[in-house]
Design a protein around this motif. Structure first.
Motif, PDB file in Angstrom:
ATOM      1  N   SER A 401      -2.729   5.441   7.561  1.00 19.53           N
ATOM      2  CA  SER A 401      -1.303   5.271   7.784  1.00 19.53           C
ATOM      3  C   SER A 401      -0.617   4.779   6.508  1.00 19.53           C
ATOM      4  CB  SER A 401      -1.081   4.257   8.920  1.00 19.53           C
ATOM      5  OG  SER A 401       0.176   3.666   8.847  1.00 19.53           O
ATOM      6  N   LEU A 420      -4.245   9.967  12.411  1.00 20.72           N
ATOM      7  CA  LEU A 420      -4.211   8.741  11.616  1.00 20.72           C
ATOM      8  C   LEU A 420      -5.194   7.717  12.164  1.00 20.72           C
ATOM      9  CD1 LEU A 420      -0.347   8.192  11.181  1.00 20.72           C
ATOM     10  CD2 LEU A 420      -1.928   9.205   9.531  1.00 20.72           C
ATOM     11  N   ASP A 446       1.594  -0.635  14.371  1.00 17.41           N
ATOM     12  CA  ASP A 446       1.713   0.646  13.685  1.00 17.41           C
ATOM     13  C   ASP A 446       1.607   1.766  14.718  1.00 17.41           C
ATOM     14  OD1 ASP A 446       1.655   2.821  12.026  1.00 17.41           O
ATOM     15  OD2 ASP A 446      -0.210   2.290  11.013  1.00 17.41           O
ATOM     16  N   SER A 448       2.519   5.017  13.929  1.00 17.62           N
ATOM     17  CA  SER A 448       2.816   6.191  13.118  1.00 17.62           C
ATOM     18  C   SER A 448       2.163   7.463  13.639  1.00 17.62           C
ATOM     19  CB  SER A 448       2.377   5.947  11.668  1.00 17.62           C
ATOM     20  OG  SER A 448       3.034   4.826  11.124  1.00 17.62           O
ATOM     21  N   GLY A 537       3.367  13.565   9.153  1.00 17.81           N
ATOM     22  CA  GLY A 537       3.235  12.139   8.860  1.00 17.81           C
ATOM     23  C   GLY A 537       4.343  11.585   8.001  1.00 17.81           C
ATOM     24  N   PRO A 540       6.633   7.499   9.217  1.00 14.16           N
ATOM     25  CA  PRO A 540       5.835   6.443   9.856  1.00 14.16           C
ATOM     26  C   PRO A 540       6.734   5.458  10.590  1.00 14.16           C
ATOM     27  CG  PRO A 540       5.947   6.098   7.493  1.00 14.16           C
ATOM     28  CD  PRO A 540       6.552   7.446   7.753  1.00 14.16           C
TER      29      PRO A 540
END
Length: 775
Positions: A401, A420, A446, A448, A537, A540
């Motif tokens: 990430s 990820l 996180d 993401s 990606g 994020p």
């Protein structure tokens, strides 16, 4: 491979003459595709005659090229191009590019000539007339990522002019040695501690038996080999994989190797390497076999001969039948170029085979070669697994990430979250500590791995109105709504939050790439003027959840007067903000989350991720901010009665049966699945309810729910609730047995030998009016 998304080309292979179809196996053309998201850069080495083709270039999603000869001098002419600009480092995450320029002896601060392609007709296919290094850049200012003007991903296909030898995946680093193990043979080799072994299935569906022995043991006359039983016991699964439980052990439970990368993910540690006796008993005396090949290859190292070698059987697909407990097998799932990479922890003597079995399906009925590479100890190879959106989709290698630089010092417990690595828990607080921090203070997580799509164009509303279950026409700018995508049968394909950022611009944050395919297909079928930009990606995001989340954001979120201020954001509101002041890093801020608590989500450009993490942690210190992983989130989302894919909604389960009827507006104009959902709403058969379990025993996903001897439902998710101090579950029950206070039992030990008493209740289990999230 670090810093780029490498994908393998999968396509529908059609039917063979017997009517079999193989959509999930790749073409072996020698071409290698790559996905390039906004603000990403990709470096490729090209030889004379190599071709590059690009798909997905648009005015809002351009591609920029910078090429260099062997001496590091700009060389656009080698592709038949002239420059029309210079590279602007602020338009992409340029650290790797600048570092490479410096490594070639150049000045990374000097302008670099480039060619920007902003229209598909500018160039789709480029041919190199001499060897060169090419950098492909998907430029997009950071602000464009936030406001939806960044465009989508492009796909780059690199096709070598000449393919020498087998088609192999890209090198992982600096090799010390490599060799091919011809089909039906075995090869032994030495590996030093720290070196990495990569075992590659060249043509796909080929098993490779592997064994490693400690070199220091052989020096003393002891054969310390990988012990499959010890390994399975230590990693608590059938075989290790990249992540926390990644090692192969000997019988003294000493680690010999750790798995760094695995792109297949289906192997065997139960069966022996094939043996002469096994073939003899099936009517094939004299058949070449892996056990003899391993003995012959290891003999020069003083290893005693064995009639049957235990082995790690890479790429062999086996499983245990849960009813008969038989060991079953089928054709291998490995694709051409799939591999396993392992780092040696001790000096080892290893042996690899290319299995000769041609009398059953384990090698796809066609034994082929295996390739082995050995990388030097100093080679930096990050852990990774393969990620495939679906069986017949492109395969990518999992990435770290954008926040990983800050996460890695806090925990080693990561697990794949789509493409990820995401933290499971943090040892300084533990899952329970993270849970209570979310309930009482504020947590940061996180997230993401969520998929993000921007839908842009004059028909964007029309497209989303057809694709989703809520009335998009009523969704104002700077508002979002939780909604679903269903198929024609009313089965939930995906769920997510749809944000409207402008009259003709939506951002769809969801769980699956299937959403993108559905939107693309609908736009094409109906001739709609709407582009679907896959962000991959490039955006994020962090989730800030808990009663102190708003207080934290008041310290760092700056908004301009033309967008909603933080304190104006109601539940599912969205705005564009910056860190601290008008010059700070931009981010999209939404009042949303997956916890049932007051919460917000931050979406930013990759280049700003670390700055935003640092600002959040600094501002949250006075509120006791705690990083949270997926384990604590799972507890909280079940308590909040929030649905998850492959649990509450799954193939064959419609929106009402998944407990998501509140997100279906049957009064709106037609949408995909409406007719089926109208029919099912009139005569429901199953409903999602909560179960308050009488004890702390936690049932498994899929456990049967009984009324007496009759099964009346199935558990979709279960956990132990710290707040309720008991086990709870969500279950899909027949409507006849779904009234609150109904007493049911959850079956364990085949559902007959142990039962957990439970009482039917509504969900959410906690805060049924969602007052906390609306606070």
């Amino acid at each position: 491979m670090h810093g780029q998304t490498v994908i393998h080309d999968f396509s529908n292979m059609g039917f063979d003459t017997s009517g079999r179809r193989f959509p999930g196996f790749p073409k072996t053309t020698g071409a290698r595709p790559y996905a390039l998201a906004p603000r990403e850069a990709l470096k490729l080495e090209m030889l004379a005659g190599d071709l590059i083709s690009v798909d997905g270039i648009t005015p809002s999603g351009p591609l920029e090229l910078a090429t260099f000869d062997a001496s590091g001098q700009p060389m656009l002419a080698a592709l038949g191009l002239t420059s029309n600009r210079t590279v602007e480092p602020s338009d992409f995450d340029s650290t790797r590019f600048s570092d490479w320029i410096a490594a070639q002896g150049g000045d990374p601060f000097q302008p670099v000539l480039s060619r920007r392609l902003a229209q598909a007709e500018d160039a789709l296919i480029l041919r190199a007339d001499q060897p060169l290094t090419i950098w492909l850049i998907r430029p997009a200012p950071a602000q464009n990522m936030i406001d939806g003007a960044g465009g989508g991903s492009v796909t780059v296909l690199h096709k070598p002019a000449v393919v020498n030898g087998p088609l192999l995946p890209p090198l992982l680093g600096d090799t010390r040695d490599e060799f091919t193990v011809p089909r039906g043979t075995g090869c032994a080799y030495e590996v030093k501690a720290g070196e990495v072994i990569q075992i590659i299935d060249i043509e796909g569906q080929q098993c490779s038996d592997f064994m490693a022995l400690r070199a220091d043991g052989l020096d003393r006359g002891d054969e310390w080999i990988i012990d499959s039983t010890a390994t399975r016991s230590m990693v608590r699964r059938a075989y290790p994989g990249p992540g926390l439980l990644d090692k192969f052990y000997d019988r003294e439970m000493r680690p010999l190797l750790n798995v760094v990368q695995d792109t297949c993910g289906r192997h065997d540690t139960f069966g022996l390497a094939c043996t002469a006796r096994g073939y003899e008993e099936r009517g094939f005396p004299g058949h070449v076999n892996c056990s003899d090949n391993m003995s012959n290859a290891l003999a020069p190292y003083g290893v005693a001969r064995r009639s049957a070698w235990p082995a790690i059987n890479f790429f062999w697909s086996t499983w245990i039948d849960p009813t008969t407990h038989h060991l079953l097998t089928e054709e291998s799932h490995s694709r051409p170029g799939d591999y396993v990479a392992m780092r040696a922890i001790e000096d080892l003597i290893c042996v690899s085979t290319a299995c000769p079995d041609d009398i059953d399906p384990i090698n796809g009925w066609n034994p082929t070669d295996v390739h082995v590479r050995i990388y030097r100890p100093e080679t930096p190879i990050r852990r990774a697994v393969a990620y495939r959106e679906k069986e017949d989709a492109l395969m990518s290698i999992s990435q770290d990430s954008a926040f990983h630089e800050r996460l890695a010092p806090l925990t080693q417990h990561f697990a794949p979250a789509r493409d990820l690595w995401a933290p499971v828990s943090y040892p300084s607080h533990g899952t329970l500590g993270e849970y209570w921090a979310c309930r009482e203070a504020v947590t940061v997580q996180d997230m993401s791995g969520l998929r993000k799509y921007d839908i842009v164009g004059p028909d964007a509303e029309k497209l989303m109105q057809q694709a989703t279950t809520r009335n998009v026409a009523k969704l104002p700018v700077w508002r979002g709504s939780y909604t679903l995508m269903c198929d024609e049968s009313g089965t939930v394909i995906d769920d997510g939050t749809l944000f409207r950022l402008a009259p003709d611009l939506f951002r769809w944050c969801c769980g699956s790439e299937e959403s993108g395919r559905v939107l693309q297909a609908l736009a094409s079928e109906r001739g709609l003027q709407a582009r679907v930009h896959a962000m991959r990606g490039a955006l994020p995001n962090l989730a800030l959840q808990g009663p102190k989340s708003r207080d934290l954001l008041r310290k760092i979120a700056f908004t301009q007067p033309h967008v909603p201020a933080l304190d104006h954001l109601k539940w599912f509101g969205v705005t564009v903000a910056r860190l601290h002041d008008r010059e700070g890093a931009p981010f999209m801020l939404s009042r949303s989350g997956y916890t049932g608590e007051l919460g917000y989500e931050i979406f930013c450009a990759k280049s700003d991720a670390i700055a935003i993490w640092d600002a959040v942690m600094a501002a949250g210190e006075e509120f006791g901010i705690t990083p949270m992983g997926s384990a604590a989130l799972e507890i909280i989302r079940i308590e909040a009665g929030l649905a998850a894919a492959d649990a509450e909604f799954a193939p064959g389960v419609d929106a009402f049966e998944a407990g998501l009827g509140f997100a279906v507006d049957l009064n709106k104009a037609d949408f995909t699945g409406k007719a089926a959902l109208e029919r099912n709403a009139r005569e429901p058969r199953r409903v999602l309810k909560g179960l308050l379990i009488d004890c702390d025993d936690m049932p498994a996903h899929g456990a049967h729910v009984y009324l007496g001897e009759r099964q009346v439902g199935v558990v979709t998710s279960a956990t132990r609730s710290p707040s309720l101090e008991r086990a709870i579950a969500m279950a899909r029950l027949s409507v006849e047995h779904s009234d609150n206070e109904t007493r049911l039992e959850i079956g364990q030990l085949d559902g007959r030998m142990k039962r957990l008493g439970a009482t039917v209740t509504d969900i959410p289990f906690i805060d049924p009016q969602r007052k906390r999230a609306r606070a």
